[in-house]
Design an enzyme around this catalytic site. Structure first.
Site, mmCIF file in Angstrom:
data_model
loop_
_atom_site.group_PDB
_atom_site.id
_atom_site.type_symbol
_atom_site.label_atom_id
_atom_site.label_comp_id
_atom_site.label_asym_id
_atom_site.label_seq_id
_atom_site.Cartn_x
_atom_site.Cartn_y
_atom_site.Cartn_z
ATOM 1 N N HIS A 107 -15.032 68.749 -80.048
ATOM 2 C CA HIS A 107 -16.414 67.737 -79.584
ATOM 3 C C HIS A 107 -16.722 66.955 -80.979
ATOM 4 O O HIS A 107 -17.636 66.386 -80.982
ATOM 5 C CB HIS A 107 -17.551 68.628 -79.234
ATOM 6 C CG HIS A 107 -17.458 68.889 -77.674
ATOM 7 N ND1 HIS A 107 -17.749 68.118 -77.179
ATOM 8 C CD2 HIS A 107 -16.921 69.906 -77.193
ATOM 9 C CE1 HIS A 107 -17.700 68.543 -75.703
ATOM 10 N NE2 HIS A 107 -17.065 69.725 -75.825
ATOM 11 N N LYS A 153 -31.538 60.456 -77.404
ATOM 12 C CA LYS A 153 -30.324 61.386 -77.835
ATOM 13 C C LYS A 153 -30.895 62.246 -78.860
ATOM 14 O O LYS A 153 -31.975 62.150 -79.446
ATOM 15 C CB LYS A 153 -29.139 60.416 -78.332
ATOM 16 C CG LYS A 153 -29.394 59.580 -79.268
ATOM 17 C CD LYS A 153 -28.379 58.626 -79.782
ATOM 18 C CE LYS A 153 -28.120 57.665 -78.823
ATOM 19 N NZ LYS A 153 -26.498 58.126 -78.105
ATOM 20 N N ARG A 154 -30.228 63.272 -79.114
ATOM 21 C CA ARG A 154 -30.594 64.326 -80.391
ATOM 22 C C ARG A 154 -30.803 63.280 -81.820
ATOM 23 O O ARG A 154 -30.002 62.477 -81.771
ATOM 24 C CB ARG A 154 -29.320 65.312 -80.645
ATOM 25 C CG ARG A 154 -29.662 66.381 -79.787
ATOM 26 C CD ARG A 154 -31.092 67.001 -79.765
ATOM 27 N NE ARG A 154 -31.319 67.714 -80.695
ATOM 28 C CZ ARG A 154 -30.982 69.147 -81.053
ATOM 29 N NH1 ARG A 154 -30.750 69.982 -79.813
ATOM 30 N NH2 ARG A 154 -31.385 69.883 -82.123
ATOM 31 N N LYS A 190 -26.233 59.313 -85.633
ATOM 32 C CA LYS A 190 -26.637 58.719 -84.478
ATOM 33 C C LYS A 190 -27.472 57.326 -84.982
ATOM 34 O O LYS A 190 -27.506 56.423 -84.278
ATOM 35 C CB LYS A 190 -27.200 59.213 -83.623
ATOM 36 C CG LYS A 190 -26.322 60.496 -82.797
ATOM 37 C CD LYS A 190 -27.340 61.307 -81.819
ATOM 38 C CE LYS A 190 -26.289 62.517 -81.337
ATOM 39 N NZ LYS A 190 -25.331 62.049 -80.139
ATOM 40 N N THR A 227 -22.335 60.663 -73.960
ATOM 41 C CA THR A 227 -22.488 60.644 -72.516
ATOM 42 C C THR A 227 -23.852 59.722 -72.043
ATOM 43 O O THR A 227 -23.839 59.167 -71.058
ATOM 44 C CB THR A 227 -22.445 61.920 -72.017
ATOM 45 O OG1 THR A 227 -23.470 62.680 -72.421
ATOM 46 C CG2 THR A 227 -20.951 62.479 -71.814
ATOM 47 N N LYS A 251 -24.473 56.967 -69.002
ATOM 48 C CA LYS A 251 -25.683 57.103 -67.922
ATOM 49 C C LYS A 251 -26.390 55.859 -67.890
ATOM 50 O O LYS A 251 -26.515 55.559 -66.820
ATOM 51 C CB LYS A 251 -26.560 58.116 -68.340
ATOM 52 C CG LYS A 251 -26.184 59.862 -68.357
ATOM 53 C CD LYS A 251 -27.180 60.721 -69.276
ATOM 54 C CE LYS A 251 -26.390 61.957 -69.711
ATOM 55 N NZ LYS A 251 -27.301 62.520 -70.514
HETATM 56 C C1 LIG Z 1 -26.730 62.899 -72.005
HETATM 57 C C2 LIG Z 1 -28.134 64.063 -72.557
HETATM 58 C C3 LIG Z 1 -27.417 63.893 -73.917
HETATM 59 C C4 LIG Z 1 -26.390 63.404 -74.674
HETATM 60 O O1 LIG Z 1 -26.886 62.024 -75.253
HETATM 61 P P1 LIG Z 1 -25.838 61.100 -76.224
HETATM 62 O O2 LIG Z 1 -26.477 59.821 -76.210
HETATM 63 O O3 LIG Z 1 -24.491 61.330 -75.507
HETATM 64 O O4 LIG Z 1 -25.739 61.940 -77.550
HETATM 65 C C5 LIG Z 1 -28.482 64.586 -74.663
HETATM 66 N N1 LIG Z 1 -29.652 65.334 -74.317
HETATM 67 C C6 LIG Z 1 -29.879 64.793 -72.730
HETATM 68 C C7 LIG Z 1 -31.145 65.585 -72.325
HETATM 69 C C8 LIG Z 1 -28.997 64.333 -72.043
HETATM 70 O O5 LIG Z 1 -29.154 64.196 -70.801
#
Ligand SMILES: *Cc1c(COP(=O)(O)O)cnc(C)c1O
Length: 800
Positions: free
Chosen positions: A352, A540-541, A546, A648, A652
């Site tokens: 990952h 995101k985190r 990022k 991901t 979404k």
């Molecule tokens: C999808 C998701 C992530 C991943 O987000 P990235 O933008 O790909 O880092 C992190 N936290 C939650 C709650 C999510 O639903």
């Protein structure tokens, strides 16, 4: 599963309320209703789960076992209702009763047994495995406390424990009869038997009872229910203890093993308890698989790999490799070679990350004290592997210490995972290329056949159907519902590409979803945002790679422009952030503080006149994401190229019609290929450029800072009094300038400013924007995790 008419469902609900909640239909609370609905579902799930299991055993089906330290499940009520075919009837009955379905479903605690993308991926995968009818179960830890709850106090992140099990968790079933013992520590001695074989004797080990809690995983419209087995650590009843108070203390120390989830994302937490958690998970899981295999199939142990495949989600479950070796040799009596053959045909590893600080490395002393026999086996794996490289690859002889599983008294988990697996996959095309060409290039040279790509995906059932019902209806009305089982069919929407009325309806759906989020924002923050402004989202985190800071510097730049020329014409925008920072990650926490400081100034400055709003939504989790994704228009995916393995969140938002504004990183590359470069906003350094700078140097941050007035002005705003007292954000400012901007934020700044200008110019043409949005939705079927899981099942797992 059983179908219900409205009146049947209502009657059933009434019965459950009476029997389980001593409530009447009329006098029931949302909480009563929630548990009653769960109980109806649970009956169906248990029944279908039993039948699924019996069928699988009867047919001796090959099984995938997905082991992951994290499952970011979120709520299950809507997803389970949808997959069981009961969502519509349940909604209707609740509305008939004068209840708000959403409020009822909100009674469920969000199960946050993961940090972010990696854990959410595991949850999406289980949904797809069941929905595609594969035999596959998940294995994880039932953390007593999940990922911390985030509160913001004066702009600072505060962490509260996530007590998600305070109320009964309605989806789980405790299976004490299937508990197993896991042994830690102690000493191991070898004894030569009469037949010349070695027998290993263990002494002074700590024994922990691993108790499984099973959560049914409901397939969509196919009566399949697989299981997610979550292990909880308890003190065995028969533990002998000198005195009672000692025993209680011992109990606490055992229960700590499944006590909480480490809140780190993309950095490795090298703590002993974490290592114990990892061994606890794999030992209990693999013991169970062996036991079930022997009980159910009565086949020789040497055929184990024909019936079982184990996918490990990142390196966290890598001790499964030596653990299976241990069981096969010490308990099943196989020799090394026979055991190794089975192990290396069983395990497959998903990588990952390529970031060094995230690659797991454990001191040998710690591995040895978790379980000395496991350490012995890792040592042996290493020695045999190094010998093999030496003999078969003379060209790599001077690289053996780079390849070694153990070097400088450190166990390299990724190397152990590669050596012990038959498949190594990255999670997006670009990431898999980088693994082959850079990160694990030497391993790729030795065993190229192991390496492959499986681009991540998301379940469209949660991330479109339940979270965005309005868009789902619009799509169903347009092209029927075939896309639900075959998400690739979303391309049928192409027929509407020039249909003005359809495009207008698409825009109406987006506006509606923005109004829903507007309400959420107001309730949580008191900030009034304009639902007709552009919703620009980065959730995101919080991590340097990022680059939330790049986003902020751009907002600061826009603000400074307005201050310079208050009448400047700019497209009104709402910048929305959501992010948890690891509790010990100082720089990340400073960024959260800066977001709030900027929001405070910008949102209240009369010169800005509401053209820009900055919003931070606290406690970003799956449930909040389900409100945010449908409302996003700009999807910020701006990681330093090469550093986001896939992402991901990007998928979404794409699936919900947002346009990606991002770097050529992770799955953004594949999004760009699918939608075409006229339907995405790409900027910044390429991954190869970043990697070359990292390898060869050539980037000097002060060159940019000193010569570029836009960069300098935005940066200087961190340390003048604009966003608080003087030097309030010294730490961030000097972090960038003294570490030579390791994430190339200033290097990419101008390109980022420009791409925002392009995006906002494009937004002025509403029809064009709606077409872009439609193009993204249409092509997003490729990112359904159903597509991903079919690829895993065909290429790696060999499932039918
Ligand atoms: C999808 C998701 C992530 C991943 O987000 P990235 O933008 O790909 O880092 C992190 N936290 C939650 C709650 C999510 O639903």
């Amino acid at each position: 599963m059983k179908t219900y008419t409205k009146s049947e469902f209502r009657k059933k609900l009434e019965m459950k309320l009476t029997n389980k909640r001593t409530a009447t239909l009329e006098a029931s609370t949302n909480n009563d209703l929630f548990y009653a609905i769960c109980s109806i579902l649970k009956d169906e799930i248990n029944q279908a789960g039993l039948e699924t299991k019996q069928n699988n055993i009867k047919q001796k089906r090959r099984q995938i076992n997905y082991i992951s330290m994290e499952f970011l499940i979120g709520r299950l009520i809507e997803s389970n209702l949808l997959n069981a075919g009961l969502l519509d009837v349940c909604n209707e009955v609740l509305i008939e009763l004068g209840k708000d379905p959403k409020a009822v479903y909100s009674e469920e605690n969000d199960a946050g047994l993961g940090n972010g993308g990696l854990g959410r991926l595991a949850a999406c995968f289980l949904d797809s495995i069941a929905s595609l009818g594969y035999m596959g179960n998940g294995f994880g830890i039932r953390y007593r406390y999940g990922l911390f709850e985030q509160r913001i106090v004066d702009g600072n992140q505060i962490e509260l424990p996530d007590n998600w099990l305070q109320e009964v968790y309605p989806w789980e079933t405790r299976r004490i009869e299937e508990a197993v013992h896991v042994h830690f520590g102690g000493e191991v001695t070898a004894e030569q038997l009469a037949d010349g074989n070695l027998k290993f004797n263990y002494k002074n080990q700590e024994t922990v009872l691993a108790v499984p809690y099973d959560v049914g995983v409901v397939g969509y419209d196919n009566d399949v229910v697989n299981q997610l087995r979550l292990w909880s650590a308890e003190l065995p009843n028969d533990t002998v203890e000198a005195d009672y108070s000692n025993r209680l203390e011992h109990m606490q120390s055992v229960e700590r093993i499944s006590g909480f989830l480490y809140p780190d994302d993309s950095t490795e937490e090298g703590r002993f308890l974490r290592l114990k958690q990892q061994y606890f998970l794999v030992s209990s899981t693999i013991q169970t698989l062996i036991k079930q295999y022997k009980e159910r199939y009565q086949l020789p142990i040497t055929e184990f790999h024909k019936y079982h495949c184990i996918q490990i989600n990142d390196t966290h479950p890598t001790f499964g490799i030596p653990e299976l070796m241990r069981i096969l040799m010490d308990e099943e009596g196989l020799g090394w070679d026979a055991a190794w053959e089975i192990v290396t045909k069983t395990f497959a590893y998903t990588n990952h990350t390529i970031m060094q600080e995230a690659l797991e490395k454990w001191p040998v002393s710690q591995v040895n004290s978790v379980n000395p026999r496991i350490f012995m086996i890792i040592n042996e794996i290493n020695e045999r592997f190094c010998k093999e490289v030496y003999e078969k690859h003379p060209d790599l002889r001077d690289k053996i210490s780079d390849l070694a599983v153990i070097s400088h008294d450190v166990v390299h988990m990724s190397k152990l995972a590669i050596v012990g697996s038959f498949s190594v996959n990255g999670v997006a095309a670009l990431h898999s290329q980088i693994i082959k060409n850079h990160t694990f290039n030497d391993f790729y040279k030795i065993t190229p056949e192991k390496f492959n790509n499986k681009t991540n995906g998301i379940t469209h059932r949660r991330w479109l159907m339940t979270s965005n019902p309005k868009l789902t209806h619009l799509i169903n009305d347009a092209i029927g519902d075939n896309w639900i089982k075959y998400p690739g069919e979303l391309t049928q929407l192409m027929r509407y590409y020039n249909d003005t009325s359809f495009l207008d309806q698409l825009a109406e759906v987006k506006l509606h979803n923005k109004q829903v989020l507007q309400e959420v924002i107001y309730k949580q923050t008191g900030i009034e945002v304009d639902a007709t402004s552009v919703f620009d989202v980065q959730v995101k985190r919080l991590h340097e790679y990022k680059r939330q800071l790049l986003n902020l510097l751009h907002i600061i730049y826009l603000y400074n422009e307005i201050k310079r020329k208050p009448s400047i014409k700019i497209q009104p925008r709402t910048f929305i952030f959501g992010a948890k920072a690891a509790p010990g990650y100082h720089i990340a926490k400073e960024v959260i503080k800066l977001i709030h400081a900027v929001a405070n100034v910008v949102n209240h400055d009369s010169d800005v006149a509401d053209r820009i709003k900055v919003v931070f939504l606290e406690n970003y989790n799956v449930t909040l994401a389900e409100d945010i994704m449908p409302a996003a228009e700009i999807s910020e995916q701006i990681s330093t190229a090469s550093m986001e393995a896939s992402g991901t969140g990007n998928m979404k938002m794409m699936m919900n019609g947002a346009i990606t504004l991002g770097t050529m990183d992770g799955a953004n590359v594949e999004i760009a290929e699918l939608v075409g470069k006229e339907n995405i906003f790409i900027f910044g350094l390429s991954s190869e450029e970043v990697i070359q700078y990292q390898l060869n140097g050539g980037y000097r941050v002060e060159d940019i800072y000193k010569t570029d007035v836009r960069v300098k002005s935005a940066m200087d705003s961190l340390v003048n009094e604009q966003f608080g007292y003087d030097y309030a954000f010294n730490d961030l400012y000097y972090h960038i300038l003294t570490n030579n901007d390791p994430y190339f934020i200033l290097k990419d700044f101008n390109a980022y400013v420009d791409i925002h200008l392009t995006a906002m110019a494009t937004y002025q043409d509403k029809k064009k924007w709606n077409q872009m949005s439609l193009m993204n939705i249409m092509k997003s079927g490729q990112f359904s995790s159903d597509r991903t899981i079919k690829e895993y099942a065909t290429d790696i797992w060999k499932l039918k």
